[in-house]
Design an enzyme around this catalytic site. Structure first.
Site, PDB file in Angstrom:
ATOM      1  N   THR A   1      -5.793   1.881   9.402  1.00 21.32           N
ATOM      2  CA  THR A   1      -4.853   2.881   9.938  1.00 21.32           C
ATOM      3  C   THR A   1      -5.581   3.907  10.817  1.00 21.32           C
ATOM      4  O   THR A   1      -5.066   4.319  11.855  1.00 21.32           O
ATOM      5  CB  THR A   1      -4.120   3.598   8.779  1.00 21.32           C
ATOM      6  OG1 THR A   1      -3.447   2.604   8.012  1.00 21.32           O
ATOM      7  CG2 THR A   1      -3.097   4.602   9.287  1.00 21.32           C
TER       8      THR A   1
ATOM      9  N   GLU B   1       0.822  -1.216   0.000  1.00 19.95           N
ATOM     10  CA  GLU B   1       0.000   0.000   0.000  1.00 19.95           C
ATOM     11  C   GLU B   1       0.852   1.260   0.000  1.00 19.95           C
ATOM     12  O   GLU B   1       0.605   2.179  -0.763  1.00 19.95           O
ATOM     13  CB  GLU B   1      -0.922   0.018   1.233  1.00 19.95           C
ATOM     14  CG  GLU B   1      -1.704   1.320   1.311  1.00 19.95           C
ATOM     15  CD  GLU B   1      -2.710   1.397   2.442  1.00 19.95           C
ATOM     16  OE1 GLU B   1      -2.645   0.572   3.370  1.00 19.95           O
ATOM     17  OE2 GLU B   1      -3.554   2.301   2.387  1.00 19.95           O
TER      18      GLU B   1
ATOM     19  N   ASP C   1      -0.871  -5.023   2.985  1.00 21.09           N
ATOM     20  CA  ASP C   1      -1.331  -3.813   3.691  1.00 21.09           C
ATOM     21  C   ASP C   1      -0.697  -3.878   5.077  1.00 21.09           C
ATOM     22  O   ASP C   1      -1.061  -4.720   5.898  1.00 21.09           O
ATOM     23  CB  ASP C   1      -2.860  -3.778   3.793  1.00 21.09           C
ATOM     24  CG  ASP C   1      -3.357  -2.407   4.234  1.00 21.09           C
ATOM     25  OD1 ASP C   1      -2.570  -1.674   4.867  1.00 21.09           O
ATOM     26  OD2 ASP C   1      -4.517  -2.073   3.955  1.00 21.09           O
TER      27      ASP C   1
ATOM     28  N   ASP D   1      -6.242  -4.155   0.540  1.00 14.15           N
ATOM     29  CA  ASP D   1      -7.263  -4.271   1.586  1.00 14.15           C
ATOM     30  C   ASP D   1      -7.908  -5.666   1.571  1.00 14.15           C
ATOM     31  O   ASP D   1      -8.424  -6.118   2.591  1.00 14.15           O
ATOM     32  CB  ASP D   1      -8.390  -3.235   1.372  1.00 14.15           C
ATOM     33  CG  ASP D   1      -7.904  -1.793   1.424  1.00 14.15           C
ATOM     34  OD1 ASP D   1      -7.165  -1.451   2.358  1.00 14.15           O
ATOM     35  OD2 ASP D   1      -8.272  -1.004   0.524  1.00 14.15           O
TER      36      ASP D   1
ATOM     37  N   ILE E   1      -0.802  -1.931   7.702  1.00  8.46           N
ATOM     38  CA  ILE E   1      -1.816  -1.747   8.753  1.00  8.46           C
ATOM     39  C   ILE E   1      -3.130  -1.457   8.039  1.00  8.46           C
ATOM     40  O   ILE E   1      -3.330  -0.360   7.502  1.00  8.46           O
ATOM     41  CB  ILE E   1      -1.479  -0.578   9.709  1.00  8.46           C
ATOM     42  CG1 ILE E   1      -0.130  -0.817  10.390  1.00  8.46           C
ATOM     43  CG2 ILE E   1      -2.594  -0.425  10.754  1.00  8.46           C
ATOM     44  CD1 ILE E   1       0.267   0.262  11.401  1.00  8.46           C
ATOM     45  N   ASP E   2      -3.987  -2.445   7.970  1.00  6.74           N
ATOM     46  CA  ASP E   2      -5.311  -2.192   7.415  1.00  6.74           C
ATOM     47  C   ASP E   2      -6.193  -1.767   8.579  1.00  6.74           C
ATOM     48  O   ASP E   2      -6.382  -2.511   9.538  1.00  6.74           O
ATOM     49  CB  ASP E   2      -5.887  -3.427   6.721  1.00  6.74           C
ATOM     50  CG  ASP E   2      -7.193  -3.069   6.042  1.00  6.74           C
ATOM     51  OD1 ASP E   2      -7.178  -2.170   5.180  1.00  6.74           O
ATOM     52  OD2 ASP E   2      -8.237  -3.638   6.397  1.00  6.74           O
TER      53      ASP E   2
HETATM   54  C1  IPD Z   1      -8.987   1.229   4.843  1.00  2.00           C
HETATM   55  C2  IPD Z   1      -9.812   0.188   5.564  1.00  2.00           C
HETATM   56  C3  IPD Z   1     -11.273   0.614   5.642  1.00  2.00           C
HETATM   57  C4  IPD Z   1     -11.854   0.916   4.294  1.00  2.00           C
HETATM   58  C5  IPD Z   1     -11.007   1.983   3.615  1.00  2.00           C
HETATM   59  C6  IPD Z   1      -9.565   1.508   3.496  1.00  2.00           C
HETATM   60  P1  IPD Z   1      -6.348   1.439   5.349  1.00  2.00           P
HETATM   61  O1  IPD Z   1      -7.650   0.749   4.666  1.00  2.00           O
HETATM   62  O2  IPD Z   1      -9.739  -1.059   4.942  1.00  2.00           O
HETATM   63  O3  IPD Z   1     -12.067  -0.407   6.196  1.00  2.00           O
HETATM   64  O4  IPD Z   1     -13.166   1.369   4.442  1.00  2.00           O
HETATM   65  O5  IPD Z   1     -11.538   2.246   2.336  1.00  2.00           O
HETATM   66  O6  IPD Z   1      -8.816   2.520   2.874  1.00  2.00           O
HETATM   67  O7  IPD Z   1      -6.186   2.769   4.680  1.00  2.00           O
HETATM   68  O8  IPD Z   1      -6.627   1.576   6.781  1.00  2.00           O
HETATM   69  O9  IPD Z   1      -5.248   0.513   5.014  1.00  2.00           O
END
Ligand code: IPD
Length: 283
Positions: free
Chosen positions: A101, A75, A96, A228, A98-99
């Protein structure tokens, strides 16, 4: 089947990914207790911290050490490079760091390291480690799915009226995308056949694993990226569930959305609505 896709090789990939995810999760967990330097990316809600970058470097360098001929999509590298990464048939690790964040920044306990391995553009190995709750979800093609080593299974729910469905406002602020998501969710929430309940947890990877272990029955989103969903996709499928693009097309992790559910019947009833979702123009 190529040697890369043999059970022995996939098991070995999974073993390596598990070790690296735990190590990465420990780094993130330690950092979660400290002050965080937060920057924004594509919108005011698209956050990145120095820990996302550090964890991604750690995961990619370790994987590259084990598999120097493989490819990598992360990412944060993608955000830095400016050009949207290409996924080929070649074995590609999709990361990813940290999914969730935003959850990480706020201390909301749904953040995970997500690692998926795609071969022929399809995830065959997935590890999602919620380092806050110490929940390690894992799967490889043909091997079933587990949480902390124990087999997990999706729910058998077929009716929206009995279903807990996850959805997220996500980080997009684009009116077209948000409007279509709220419209679809509104239609699903009201009579005549309303979904029993909706929840928003802020991590696509953890949402997919929640479907995989049956504490949620379905999940949809229309502004995601491959990092994600790559890890969660194989975990849901190996737990007995279904994943697809929200229009009902087969899932392509490079398209910008996902729908997953414990059963095909529930998925079909959700698709009748989610097919009206709008998606970002970029692939
Ligand atoms: C996010 C998360 C979130 C989703 C966002 C993503 P990130 O990823 O997965 O659930 O709704 O669209 O961007 O940015 O925390 O890696």
């Amino acid at each position: 089947m190529t040697e890369e896709q043999s059970e022995v090789t996939l098991e070995e990939y999974l073993h390596t990914a598990l070790k690296i995810a735990r190590q990465a999760g420990n780094v993130a967990k330690e950092a979660s207790l400290l002050d965080k330097q937060v920057e924004t990316k594509t919108s005011t809600a698209d956050l990145v911290t120095e820990t996302d970058k550090r964890v991604e470097e750690l995961v990619i360098s370790q994987l590259r050490h084990h598999y120097p001929t493989h490819r990598f999509i992360g990412e944060e590298c993608a955000a830095d490079g400016g050009k949207y990464p290409e996924l080929t048939d070649h074995p590609t690790w999709i990361i990813d760091p940290i999914d969730g964040t935003t959850n990480f920044v706020h201390g909301y306990p749904f953040s995970a390291v997500s690692i998926g391995l795609a071969i022929d553009k399809t995830p065959v190995v997935g590890v999602v480690y919620n380092f806050v709750m110490d929940q390690m979800f894992a799967a490889r093609k043909g091997g079933g799915a587990t949480m902390n080593g124990t087999p997990i299974h999706v729910s058998k729910c077929t009716e929206p009226t009995k279903a807990m469905i996850l959805v997220d406002t996500g980080s997009t602020k684009k009116e077209r995308l948000l409007q279509s998501k709220f419209d679809v969710t509104y239609k699903l929430a009201k009579e005549p056949n309303p979904v029993e309940s909706f929840r928003c947890i802020g991590s696509a990877a953890v949402a997919m694993c929640s479907v995989a272990c049956g504490i949620a029955d379905g999940y949809y989103e229309n502004d995601l990226h491959c990092w994600d969903i790559a890890g969660g996709d194989i975990i849901v499928r190996e737990a007995g569930g279904v994943t697809m693009f929200p229009t009902g097309d087969p899932l392509d992790v490079m398209r910008r959305g996902v729908l997953c559910a414990g059963t095909q019947e529930l998925a079909a009833k959700l698709v009748a609505f989610t097919k009206q979702l709008e998606f970002p123009n970029t692939i």
